[in-house]
Design an enzyme around this catalytic site. Structure first.
Site, PDB file in Angstrom:
ATOM      1  N   ASP A 113      -4.582   4.263  11.612  1.00 43.73           N
ATOM      2  CA  ASP A 113      -3.400   4.542  10.802  1.00 43.73           C
ATOM      3  C   ASP A 113      -2.608   5.698  11.415  1.00 43.73           C
TER       4      ASP A 113
ATOM      5  N   CYS B  83      -7.944 -17.154  -1.815  1.00 46.69           N
ATOM      6  CA  CYS B  83      -7.534 -16.633  -3.134  1.00 46.69           C
ATOM      7  C   CYS B  83      -7.535 -17.740  -4.196  1.00 46.69           C
TER       8      CYS B  83
ATOM      9  N   CYS C 258      -6.144 -17.832  -8.038  1.00 48.15           N
ATOM     10  CA  CYS C 258      -6.118 -16.475  -8.608  1.00 48.15           C
ATOM     11  C   CYS C 258      -4.803 -15.750  -8.265  1.00 48.15           C
TER      12      CYS C 258
ATOM     13  N   CYS D 292      -4.242  -9.790  -8.880  1.00 45.71           N
ATOM     14  CA  CYS D 292      -3.656  -8.567  -8.317  1.00 45.71           C
ATOM     15  C   CYS D 292      -2.168  -8.501  -8.631  1.00 45.71           C
TER      16      CYS D 292
ATOM     17  N   CYS E 166      -0.885  -5.761 -11.484  1.00 44.39           N
ATOM     18  CA  CYS E 166      -0.295  -4.558 -10.881  1.00 44.39           C
ATOM     19  C   CYS E 166       0.567  -3.899 -11.953  1.00 44.39           C
TER      20      CYS E 166
ATOM     21  N   CYS F 170       5.733   0.468  -5.838  1.00 45.82           N
ATOM     22  CA  CYS F 170       4.279   0.699  -5.740  1.00 45.82           C
ATOM     23  C   CYS F 170       3.918   2.158  -6.051  1.00 45.82           C
TER      24      CYS F 170
ATOM     25  N   CYS G 224      -3.333   4.424  -5.742  1.00 44.88           N
ATOM     26  CA  CYS G 224      -3.618   3.499  -6.839  1.00 44.88           C
ATOM     27  C   CYS G 224      -4.558   2.428  -6.284  1.00 44.88           C
TER      28      CYS G 224
ATOM     29  N   CYS H  89      -4.796  -3.073  -7.655  1.00 53.45           N
ATOM     30  CA  CYS H  89      -4.760  -4.433  -7.105  1.00 53.45           C
ATOM     31  C   CYS H  89      -6.027  -4.747  -6.309  1.00 53.45           C
TER      32      CYS H  89
ATOM     33  N   CYS I  68      -9.684  -7.473  -8.110  1.00 56.43           N
ATOM     34  CA  CYS I  68      -9.899  -8.627  -7.229  1.00 56.43           C
ATOM     35  C   CYS I  68     -11.366  -9.080  -7.265  1.00 56.43           C
TER      36      CYS I  68
HETATM   37  C1  B12 Z   1       2.789   1.689   5.157  1.00 53.52           C
HETATM   38  C2  B12 Z   1       1.385   1.577   4.600  1.00 53.52           C
HETATM   39  C3  B12 Z   1       1.249   1.604   3.219  1.00 53.52           C
HETATM   40  C4  B12 Z   1       2.431   1.444   2.278  1.00 53.52           C
HETATM   41  C5  B12 Z   1       2.812  -0.059   2.259  1.00 53.52           C
HETATM   42  C6  B12 Z   1       1.603  -1.011   2.128  1.00 53.52           C
HETATM   43  C7  B12 Z   1       1.914  -2.455   2.450  1.00 53.52           C
HETATM   44  N1  B12 Z   1       1.209  -3.359   1.792  1.00 53.52           N
HETATM   45  O1  B12 Z   1       2.749  -2.725   3.287  1.00 53.52           O
HETATM   46  C8  B12 Z   1       1.855   2.010   0.944  1.00 53.52           C
HETATM   47  C9  B12 Z   1       2.157   3.502   0.860  1.00 53.52           C
HETATM   48  C10 B12 Z   1       2.364   1.334  -0.331  1.00 53.52           C
HETATM   49  C11 B12 Z   1       0.367   1.792   1.187  1.00 53.52           C
HETATM   50  C12 B12 Z   1      -0.554   1.666   0.164  1.00 53.52           C
HETATM   51  C13 B12 Z   1      -1.899   1.471   0.380  1.00 53.52           C
HETATM   52  N2  B12 Z   1      -2.553   1.536   1.561  1.00 53.52           N
HETATM   53 CO1  B12 Z   1      -1.666   1.630   3.273  1.00 53.52          CO
HETATM   54  N3  B12 Z   1      -0.938   1.517   4.986  1.00 53.52           N
HETATM   55  C14 B12 Z   1       0.265   1.465   5.454  1.00 53.52           C
HETATM   56  C15 B12 Z   1       0.295   1.290   6.973  1.00 53.52           C
HETATM   57  C16 B12 Z   1       0.604   2.645   7.629  1.00 53.52           C
HETATM   58  C17 B12 Z   1       1.286   0.217   7.479  1.00 53.52           C
HETATM   59  C18 B12 Z   1       1.221  -1.105   6.688  1.00 53.52           C
HETATM   60  C19 B12 Z   1       2.321  -2.045   7.103  1.00 53.52           C
HETATM   61  O2  B12 Z   1       2.547  -2.241   8.288  1.00 53.52           O
HETATM   62  N4  B12 Z   1       3.018  -2.644   6.142  1.00 53.52           N
HETATM   63  C20 B12 Z   1       4.047  -3.630   6.398  1.00 53.52           C
HETATM   64  C21 B12 Z   1       3.577  -4.944   5.828  1.00 53.52           C
HETATM   65  C22 B12 Z   1       4.606  -6.057   6.072  1.00 53.52           C
HETATM   66  O3  B12 Z   1       2.431  -5.248   6.562  1.00 53.52           O
HETATM   67  P1  B12 Z   1       1.003  -5.437   5.896  1.00 53.52           P
HETATM   68  O4  B12 Z   1       0.943  -4.905   4.530  1.00 53.52           O
HETATM   69  O5  B12 Z   1      -0.013  -4.983   6.849  1.00 53.52           O
HETATM   70  O6  B12 Z   1       1.049  -7.005   5.678  1.00 53.52           O
HETATM   71  C23 B12 Z   1       0.561  -7.902   6.597  1.00 53.52           C
HETATM   72  C24 B12 Z   1       0.071  -9.142   5.864  1.00 53.52           C
HETATM   73  O7  B12 Z   1       0.404  -9.088   4.498  1.00 53.52           O
HETATM   74  C25 B12 Z   1       0.647 -10.239   6.627  1.00 53.52           C
HETATM   75  N5  B12 Z   1       1.409 -11.231   5.893  1.00 53.52           N
HETATM   76  C26 B12 Z   1       2.694 -11.214   5.578  1.00 53.52           C
HETATM   77  N6  B12 Z   1       3.037 -12.355   4.989  1.00 53.52           N
HETATM   78  C27 B12 Z   1       1.932 -13.126   4.948  1.00 53.52           C
HETATM   79  C28 B12 Z   1       1.729 -14.418   4.477  1.00 53.52           C
HETATM   80  C29 B12 Z   1       0.454 -14.956   4.556  1.00 53.52           C
HETATM   81  C30 B12 Z   1       0.240 -16.340   4.059  1.00 53.52           C
HETATM   82  C31 B12 Z   1      -0.638 -14.198   5.113  1.00 53.52           C
HETATM   83  C32 B12 Z   1      -2.015 -14.756   5.201  1.00 53.52           C
HETATM   84  C33 B12 Z   1      -0.400 -12.888   5.592  1.00 53.52           C
HETATM   85  C34 B12 Z   1       0.892 -12.396   5.507  1.00 53.52           C
HETATM   86  O8  B12 Z   1       1.535  -9.745   7.598  1.00 53.52           O
HETATM   87  C35 B12 Z   1       1.729  -8.379   7.453  1.00 53.52           C
HETATM   88  C36 B12 Z   1       1.869  -7.775   8.835  1.00 53.52           C
HETATM   89  O9  B12 Z   1       0.595  -7.648   9.465  1.00 53.52           O
HETATM   90  C37 B12 Z   1      -1.196   0.815   7.254  1.00 53.52           C
HETATM   91  C38 B12 Z   1      -1.779   1.264   8.574  1.00 53.52           C
HETATM   92  C39 B12 Z   1      -1.238   0.422   9.718  1.00 53.52           C
HETATM   93  N7  B12 Z   1      -0.777   1.093  10.758  1.00 53.52           N
HETATM   94  O10 B12 Z   1      -1.236  -0.792   9.631  1.00 53.52           O
HETATM   95  C40 B12 Z   1      -1.969   1.391   6.042  1.00 53.52           C
HETATM   96  C41 B12 Z   1      -3.076   0.506   5.420  1.00 53.52           C
HETATM   97  C42 B12 Z   1      -2.510  -0.882   5.288  1.00 53.52           C
HETATM   98  N8  B12 Z   1      -3.244   1.079   4.092  1.00 53.52           N
HETATM   99  C43 B12 Z   1      -4.446   1.065   3.692  1.00 53.52           C
HETATM  100  C44 B12 Z   1      -4.853   1.456   2.384  1.00 53.52           C
HETATM  101  C45 B12 Z   1      -6.333   1.718   2.177  1.00 53.52           C
HETATM  102  C46 B12 Z   1      -3.903   1.585   1.358  1.00 53.52           C
HETATM  103  C47 B12 Z   1      -4.153   1.745  -0.152  1.00 53.52           C
HETATM  104  C48 B12 Z   1      -5.386   1.023  -0.677  1.00 53.52           C
HETATM  105  C49 B12 Z   1      -4.253   3.264  -0.495  1.00 53.52           C
HETATM  106  C50 B12 Z   1      -4.335   3.566  -1.983  1.00 53.52           C
HETATM  107  N9  B12 Z   1      -5.471   3.394  -2.616  1.00 53.52           N
HETATM  108  O11 B12 Z   1      -3.374   3.984  -2.569  1.00 53.52           O
HETATM  109  C51 B12 Z   1      -2.842   1.162  -0.745  1.00 53.52           C
HETATM  110  C52 B12 Z   1      -2.932  -0.365  -0.936  1.00 53.52           C
HETATM  111  C53 B12 Z   1      -1.671  -0.985  -1.447  1.00 53.52           C
HETATM  112  C54 B12 Z   1      -1.521  -2.436  -0.955  1.00 53.52           C
HETATM  113  N10 B12 Z   1      -1.839  -3.407  -1.793  1.00 53.52           N
HETATM  114  O12 B12 Z   1      -1.133  -2.639   0.201  1.00 53.52           O
HETATM  115  C55 B12 Z   1      -5.385   0.456   4.717  1.00 53.52           C
HETATM  116  C56 B12 Z   1      -5.721  -0.978   4.291  1.00 53.52           C
HETATM  117  C57 B12 Z   1      -7.100  -1.462   4.707  1.00 53.52           C
HETATM  118  C58 B12 Z   1      -7.311  -2.904   4.280  1.00 53.52           C
HETATM  119  N11 B12 Z   1      -8.562  -3.246   4.010  1.00 53.52           N
HETATM  120  O13 B12 Z   1      -6.376  -3.709   4.198  1.00 53.52           O
HETATM  121  C59 B12 Z   1      -4.525   0.560   6.033  1.00 53.52           C
HETATM  122  C60 B12 Z   1      -4.756  -0.549   7.038  1.00 53.52           C
HETATM  123  C61 B12 Z   1      -4.877   1.942   6.658  1.00 53.52           C
HETATM  124  C62 B12 Z   1      -6.234   1.953   7.380  1.00 53.52           C
HETATM  125  N12 B12 Z   1      -6.214   2.198   8.683  1.00 53.52           N
HETATM  126  O14 B12 Z   1      -7.262   1.730   6.842  1.00 53.52           O
HETATM  127  N13 B12 Z   1       0.084   1.710   2.499  1.00 53.52           N
HETATM  128  S1  SF4 Z   2      -7.016 -10.627  -6.940  1.00 55.81           S
HETATM  129 FE1  SF4 Z   2      -7.992 -11.001  -4.954  1.00 55.81          FE
HETATM  130  S2  SF4 Z   2      -8.534 -13.184  -4.972  1.00 55.81           S
HETATM  131 FE2  SF4 Z   2      -7.042 -12.837  -6.622  1.00 55.81          FE
HETATM  132  S3  SF4 Z   2      -5.064 -13.297  -5.664  1.00 55.81           S
HETATM  133 FE3  SF4 Z   2      -5.395 -11.104  -5.482  1.00 55.81          FE
HETATM  134  S4  SF4 Z   2      -6.313 -10.836  -3.473  1.00 55.81           S
HETATM  135 FE4  SF4 Z   2      -6.527 -13.005  -3.987  1.00 55.81          FE
HETATM  136  S1  SF4 Z   3      -1.398  -0.008  -5.252  1.00 59.74           S
HETATM  137 FE1  SF4 Z   3      -1.081  -0.142  -7.483  1.00 59.74          FE
HETATM  138  S2  SF4 Z   3       1.127  -0.152  -7.775  1.00 59.74           S
HETATM  139 FE2  SF4 Z   3       0.743  -0.585  -5.603  1.00 59.74          FE
HETATM  140  S3  SF4 Z   3       0.706  -2.812  -5.492  1.00 59.74           S
HETATM  141 FE3  SF4 Z   3      -1.418  -2.186  -5.813  1.00 59.74          FE
HETATM  142  S4  SF4 Z   3      -1.669  -2.219  -8.073  1.00 59.74           S
HETATM  143 FE4  SF4 Z   3       0.523  -2.275  -7.662  1.00 59.74          FE
END
Ligand code: B12
Ligand code: SF4
Ligand code: SF4
Length: 334
Positions: A124, A180, A183, A186, A190, A206, A233, A236, A240
């Protein structure tokens, strides 16, 4: 692979260093402005979408996962509106530091085996779509909550990677058909309805974005729904079924629940100064937030608690020297 397990990682896999599978989905996400105030996410999308762009001659990405699944906290503490919830990943020392050390060990091992290789480590800490590479390496699938989920470990997994010039045999994405199923828990549960579509998170809705990343006040339409979350938070993930079914077998190597630092009393937080902030949160991810933003989040949680002593604490915070804290309280008290 064995060395990765020896180092303490739960998961390891190899992905090709080519473009990320969901690079286009990432561009669409940016085009909709779902990154909210995180302008750095949009700075060089092409670079962020290809790990190969980060190291000349890169051929492979070794993706590592470390589980932080933890026993559930005592509900009488966790659900107490007079206390503020810190998300599980921050229940102790900063994972960036911890995993970086583990990755460095592994990198040194690789360098010994292949002295001519070039390697770069990230946790990250750089422009890498980490979940996409973890998906390609077979570490898990991407749930509708956008988390990388391992079928046995759930989603509470930190990701890190070593980008290398070594041509390693790549793994394959897990062959799970529609993991999924029907389901949508999440998305439906949320608190702020932050998923406009499956796998797509609108950060402007978020709680994790507003309490960790945003430098602005938390807008009223979100603030009323954050409950007692004051840093991140986990909703979500905890709803799950894949994450729920996993119960950690052993103690986490570096995180554990301590009520004073993982779910501290709001009235105590509202009285914090730089010194008490450092002694409570020094070395944890909360330290990066700095005191004014933690007080901003605390103010919102005080409002959501709503007891007379919470209102008194808010009135006191309205005179705090930080402009951010003052503005947040002004919005709350009207
Ligand atoms: C910016 C960021 C955030 C942002 C945005 C998160 C988001 N979902 O985009 C915020 C601040 C909200 C955030 C929150 C959290 N984050 Co964060 N975050 C990041 C960061 C720096 C970049 C993520 C990113 O590129 N987002 C842009 C979106 C478009 O990409 P993405 O979410 O990865 O989505 C991918 C898939 O969804 C997929 N996709 C898109 N469309 C589709 C369609 C289908 C059918 C499929 C299969 C896939 C798919 O493509 C995307 C690109 O790879 C990463 C670290 C990194 N460098 O990757 C950590 C990271 C994602 N975060 C992490 C964590 C732990 C969290 C939190 C749990 C922290 C918390 N408890 O508050 C929450 C979870 C919220 C959530 N549900 O995502 C971990 C996740 C680990 C994991 N097991 O997934 C990461 C990887 C950091 C790490 N090194 O461990 N985060
Ligand atoms: S709660 Fe878990 S199993 Fe259900 S839709 Fe979300 S990611 Fe998929
Ligand atoms: S981290 Fe909390 S507010 Fe953000 S998408 Fe997940 S449940 Fe919603």
């Amino acid at each position: 692979m064995e060395k990765a397990t020896e180092t303490g990682f739960d998961l390891v896999g190899i992905a090709p260093a080519g473009p990320a599978v969901h690079a286009e989905a990432f561009s669409r996400w940016l085009a909709k402005g779902f990154q909210a105030g995180m302008d750095w996410m949009a700075r060089d999308p092409a670079r962020r979408s290809s790990a190969g762009a980060l190291l000349e001659g890169a051929q492979s990405v070794i993706v590592l996962g470390l589980s932080y699944a933890l026993p559930e906290p005592p509900p009488e503490i966790w659900n107490d509106p007079a206390r503020g919830r810190i998300s599980r990943y921050a229940w102790g020392p900063d994972y960036h530091d911890h995993i970086q050390r583990m990755l460095k060990d592994l990198e040194q091992f690789i360098q010994k085996l292949a002295p001519d290789s070039q390697n770069k480590i990230y946790v990250d800490t750089g422009p890498v779509l980490e979940r996409d590479y973890a998906l390609a390496a077979g570490l898990g699938f991407i749930g509708r909550n956008s988390m990388l989920i391992h079928p046995e470990l759930g989603s509470m997994i930190f990701l890190g990677e070593i980008i290398t010039t070594l041509a390693l045999e790549p793994g394959e994405p897990l062959q799970l058909e529609n993991p999924c199923g029907k389901c949508r828990r999440c998305m439906d549960l949320c608190p702020t309805r932050a998923f406009p579509d499956p796998h797509v998170l609108d950060c402007s809705r978020c709680i994790a974005y507003h309490t960790i990343e945003s430098k602005e006040i938390i807008p009223p339409e979100i603030a009323g729904k954050t409950g007692n979350w004051i840093f991140g938070c986990d909703e979500c993930q905890t709803v799950c079924p894949w994450t729920k079914k996993h119960r950690p077998a052993q103690k986490n190597p570096f995180l554990e629940f301590n009520p004073d630092t993982c779910c501290p009393p709001l009235l105590e937080l509202a009285e914090m100064n730089e010194e008490t902030f450092k002694s409570k949160f020094g070395g944890t991810p909360v330290e990066r937030l700095k005191l004014p933003r933690l007080l901003r989040n605390t103010a919102v949680a005080l409002k959501n608690w709503g007891a007379p002593e919470a209102v008194r604490a808010l009135e006191k915070l309205s005179k705090h020297p930080s402009g951010l804290v003052q503005s947040q309280v002004e919005h709350i008290l009207g």
